[in-house]
Write a protein that holds these residues in place. Structure first.
Motif, PDB file in Angstrom:
ATOM      1  N   GLY A  41       9.446  37.791  12.320  1.00 55.76           N
ATOM      2  CA  GLY A  41      10.760  37.320  12.083  1.00 55.76           C
ATOM      3  C   GLY A  41      11.264  36.749  13.218  1.00 55.76           C
ATOM      4  N   GLY A  42      10.631  36.018  14.169  1.00 56.06           N
ATOM      5  CA  GLY A  42      11.305  35.396  15.058  1.00 56.06           C
ATOM      6  C   GLY A  42      11.984  36.178  16.444  1.00 56.06           C
ATOM      7  N   HIS A  43      11.089  37.342  16.635  1.00 56.98           N
ATOM      8  CA  HIS A  43      11.430  38.078  17.796  1.00 56.98           C
ATOM      9  C   HIS A  43      10.665  37.455  18.889  1.00 56.98           C
ATOM     10  CE1 HIS A  43      13.781  41.470  16.059  1.00 56.98           C
ATOM     11  NE2 HIS A  43      12.938  41.127  15.082  1.00 56.98           N
ATOM     12  N   LEU A  44      11.339  37.721  20.174  1.00 58.37           N
ATOM     13  CA  LEU A  44      10.958  37.229  21.676  1.00 58.37           C
ATOM     14  C   LEU A  44      11.083  38.291  22.434  1.00 58.37           C
ATOM     15  CD1 LEU A  44      12.686  33.661  21.908  1.00 58.37           C
ATOM     16  CD2 LEU A  44      10.515  34.076  21.277  1.00 58.37           C
ATOM     17  N   ALA A  45      10.096  38.350  23.622  1.00 60.44           N
ATOM     18  CA  ALA A  45      10.091  39.193  24.488  1.00 60.44           C
ATOM     19  C   ALA A  45      10.170  38.773  25.951  1.00 60.44           C
ATOM     20  CB  ALA A  45       8.894  40.177  24.373  1.00 60.44           C
ATOM     21  N   ILE A  46      10.776  39.529  26.776  1.00 59.95           N
ATOM     22  CA  ILE A  46      10.892  39.465  28.321  1.00 59.95           C
ATOM     23  C   ILE A  46      10.476  40.491  29.101  1.00 59.95           C
ATOM     24  CG2 ILE A  46      12.267  38.959  29.949  1.00 59.95           C
ATOM     25  CD1 ILE A  46      14.057  37.283  27.855  1.00 59.95           C
ATOM     26  N   LEU A  47       9.693  40.581  29.954  1.00 63.05           N
ATOM     27  CA  LEU A  47       9.160  41.714  30.580  1.00 63.05           C
ATOM     28  C   LEU A  47      10.006  41.661  31.898  1.00 63.05           C
ATOM     29  CD1 LEU A  47       6.724  43.590  30.667  1.00 63.05           C
ATOM     30  CD2 LEU A  47       5.555  42.142  32.230  1.00 63.05           C
ATOM     31  N   ALA A  86      19.412  42.030  22.430  1.00 65.18           N
ATOM     32  CA  ALA A  86      18.312  42.570  23.145  1.00 65.18           C
ATOM     33  C   ALA A  86      18.223  43.990  23.085  1.00 65.18           C
ATOM     34  CB  ALA A  86      18.264  42.215  24.680  1.00 65.18           C
ATOM     35  N   GLU A  87      16.984  44.613  22.754  1.00 63.42           N
ATOM     36  CA  GLU A  87      16.714  45.920  23.036  1.00 63.42           C
ATOM     37  C   GLU A  87      15.720  46.255  23.967  1.00 63.42           C
ATOM     38  OE1 GLU A  87      14.081  49.042  20.121  1.00 63.42           O
ATOM     39  OE2 GLU A  87      14.213  46.888  19.614  1.00 63.42           O
ATOM     40  N   VAL A  88      16.189  47.227  24.788  1.00 60.88           N
ATOM     41  CA  VAL A  88      15.040  47.777  26.022  1.00 60.88           C
ATOM     42  C   VAL A  88      14.107  48.619  25.498  1.00 60.88           C
ATOM     43  CG1 VAL A  88      14.977  48.746  28.242  1.00 60.88           C
ATOM     44  CG2 VAL A  88      16.996  47.457  27.565  1.00 60.88           C
ATOM     45  N   VAL A  89      12.797  48.151  25.624  1.00 58.20           N
ATOM     46  CA  VAL A  89      11.569  48.752  24.921  1.00 58.20           C
ATOM     47  C   VAL A  89      10.809  49.428  26.204  1.00 58.20           C
ATOM     48  CG1 VAL A  89       9.701  48.929  23.558  1.00 58.20           C
ATOM     49  CG2 VAL A  89      11.875  47.671  23.026  1.00 58.20           C
ATOM     50  N   THR A  90      10.509  50.666  26.282  1.00 57.98           N
ATOM     51  CA  THR A  90       9.574  51.243  27.450  1.00 57.98           C
ATOM     52  C   THR A  90       8.451  51.886  26.919  1.00 57.98           C
ATOM     53  OG1 THR A  90      10.992  53.369  27.248  1.00 57.98           O
ATOM     54  CG2 THR A  90      11.703  51.825  28.709  1.00 57.98           C
ATOM     55  N   ASP A  91       7.913  51.625  25.685  1.00 60.26           N
ATOM     56  CA  ASP A  91       6.906  52.278  25.318  1.00 60.26           C
ATOM     57  C   ASP A  91       5.893  51.495  25.831  1.00 60.26           C
ATOM     58  OD1 ASP A  91       4.312  51.741  23.333  1.00 60.26           O
ATOM     59  OD2 ASP A  91       5.701  53.239  21.832  1.00 60.26           O
ATOM     60  N   LEU A 133      12.147  43.411  27.210  1.00 57.33           N
ATOM     61  CA  LEU A 133      13.530  43.233  26.415  1.00 57.33           C
ATOM     62  C   LEU A 133      13.076  42.582  25.383  1.00 57.33           C
ATOM     63  CD1 LEU A 133      15.291  42.088  29.476  1.00 57.33           C
ATOM     64  CD2 LEU A 133      15.180  44.070  28.728  1.00 57.33           C
ATOM     65  N   ARG A 134      13.166  43.141  23.993  1.00 54.83           N
ATOM     66  CA  ARG A 134      12.804  42.547  22.712  1.00 54.83           C
ATOM     67  C   ARG A 134      14.019  42.085  22.179  1.00 54.83           C
ATOM     68  NH1 ARG A 134      10.019  46.828  19.166  1.00 54.83           N
ATOM     69  NH2 ARG A 134       8.458  46.115  20.191  1.00 54.83           N
ATOM     70  N   LEU A 135      13.799  40.543  21.753  1.00 56.42           N
ATOM     71  CA  LEU A 135      15.064  39.857  21.655  1.00 56.42           C
ATOM     72  C   LEU A 135      15.252  39.485  20.077  1.00 56.42           C
ATOM     73  CD1 LEU A 135      14.782  37.335  24.646  1.00 56.42           C
ATOM     74  CD2 LEU A 135      16.277  39.126  24.386  1.00 56.42           C
ATOM     75  N   ALA A 136      16.158  39.716  19.398  1.00 61.82           N
ATOM     76  CA  ALA A 136      16.466  39.119  18.075  1.00 61.82           C
ATOM     77  C   ALA A 136      17.554  38.274  18.030  1.00 61.82           C
ATOM     78  CB  ALA A 136      16.863  40.495  17.078  1.00 61.82           C
TER      79      ALA A 136
END
Length: 142
Positions: A41-47, A86-91, A133-136
């Motif tokens: 669904g168009g999510h992007l990610a930044i490290l 943005a959602e901060v993901v540490t998994d 940073l998972r971006l919606a």
């Protein structure tokens, strides 16, 4: 935001990610960006580093804006500003998967940074704990 806009941003070499301080003051930062294949669904990610200012600001306010830019953060006249959250993901599995995407997309830049030791001040060190940073992107921006 249409999937095409997310794809266009994901293909950009750099995007200007703007996060917001508690006062509402925008803090723009040029960053690398990749598609997040773990989410449809168009999510992007930044490290980024887990202790970065971006992460601190996003934990308080997940609102972001994105616009394609050059490495110095300068945007083109035809570039389109998009809004999102943005959602901060540490998994560790997600961080590892995004690292793989970053290394694939930015192989030349990553090699140059490693070879020349250009890690400060222009580049943060990558030896500490990482976050994604998972971006919606906002869907109403068609």
């Amino acid at each position: 935001m249409t999937r095409d806009h997310a794809t266009d941003l994901g293909r950009s070499r750099f995007v200007l990610l703007t996060t917001f301080r508690a006062t509402g003051e925008p803090v723009p930062t040029p960053v690398w960006i990749v598609g997040d294949s773990s989410r449809p669904g168009g999510h992007l990610a930044i490290l980024t580093n887990l202790d970065s200012g971006k992460v601190r600001r996003l934990r308080r306010d997940p609102t972001v804006t994105l616009i394609p830019c050059n490495p110095q953060g300068q945007t083109g006249t035809s570039a389109r500003l998009v809004h999102g959250r943005a959602e901060v993901v540490t998994d560790p599995d997600v961080v590892s998967r995004v690292w793989t995407s970053v290394r694939r997309k930015y192989a030349v830049e990553h090699l140059v940074i490693r070879l020349l030791g250009l890690v400060r001040p222009a580049w943060r060190r990558w030896d500490g704990p990482q976050a994604v940073l998972r971006l919606a992107l906002d869907p109403e921006e068609n």
